[in-house]
Design an enzyme around this catalytic site. Sequence first.
Site, PDB file in Angstrom:
ATOM      1  N   ASP A  89      36.545 -32.391  30.228  1.00 29.23           N
ATOM      2  CA  ASP A  89      36.086 -33.546  29.461  1.00 29.23           C
ATOM      3  C   ASP A  89      34.852 -34.147  30.122  1.00 29.23           C
ATOM      4  O   ASP A  89      33.848 -34.433  29.462  1.00 29.23           O
ATOM      5  CB  ASP A  89      37.210 -34.584  29.372  1.00 29.23           C
ATOM      6  CG  ASP A  89      36.783 -35.867  28.692  1.00 29.23           C
ATOM      7  OD1 ASP A  89      36.217 -35.808  27.585  1.00 29.23           O
ATOM      8  OD2 ASP A  89      37.006 -36.949  29.280  1.00 29.23           O
ATOM      9  N   GLY A  90      34.915 -34.299  31.428  1.00 25.33           N
ATOM     10  CA  GLY A  90      33.793 -34.891  32.163  1.00 25.33           C
ATOM     11  C   GLY A  90      32.557 -34.007  32.140  1.00 25.33           C
ATOM     12  O   GLY A  90      31.446 -34.493  31.909  1.00 25.33           O
TER      13      GLY A  90
END
Length: 154
Positions: A36-37
């Site tokens: 996600d990051g």
Amino acid sequence: MEKSVMDLPEILKEQFGGETADIRTYSPLVLAYIGDGIYDLVIRTLIVRHGSCQPNKLHKRTSALVKASAQSEMIDKLMESLTEEELAVYKRGRNAKSYTMAKNATMKDYRKATGFEALMGYLYLKGETERLVSLVREGLGDTWAEEKKEEDRA
């Protein structure tokens, strides 16, 4: 040779030492967490590279591409291009039982997005950043072209 943020796992190992655990043993939700990051960072970098503008416009453009429904559409476009190993990672992420859910997403989109993020995290930690970026480019396809048109009009 200059290193980039995509070399971060290697740089961290050089600076902090220690061995990295076998990423094949990581929980798919841990892979999705880092994925996600890194996916968010890739999209933010693409958006910012096209010039400076108001932070709220940057946020809107980024949000349109990182939300669960957009990631769900992206993985649909990529299914034919995934290797067996990548498909297995995606499926592990998609099938992981999460106790949270994105607020503006269906459960189906959320699970597919989690699988997509797990794949992004896996490729990143594995050091296959060119493959990661290649998949993002393929997955964005027409969406990126539309974003650019909107940006040019604004």
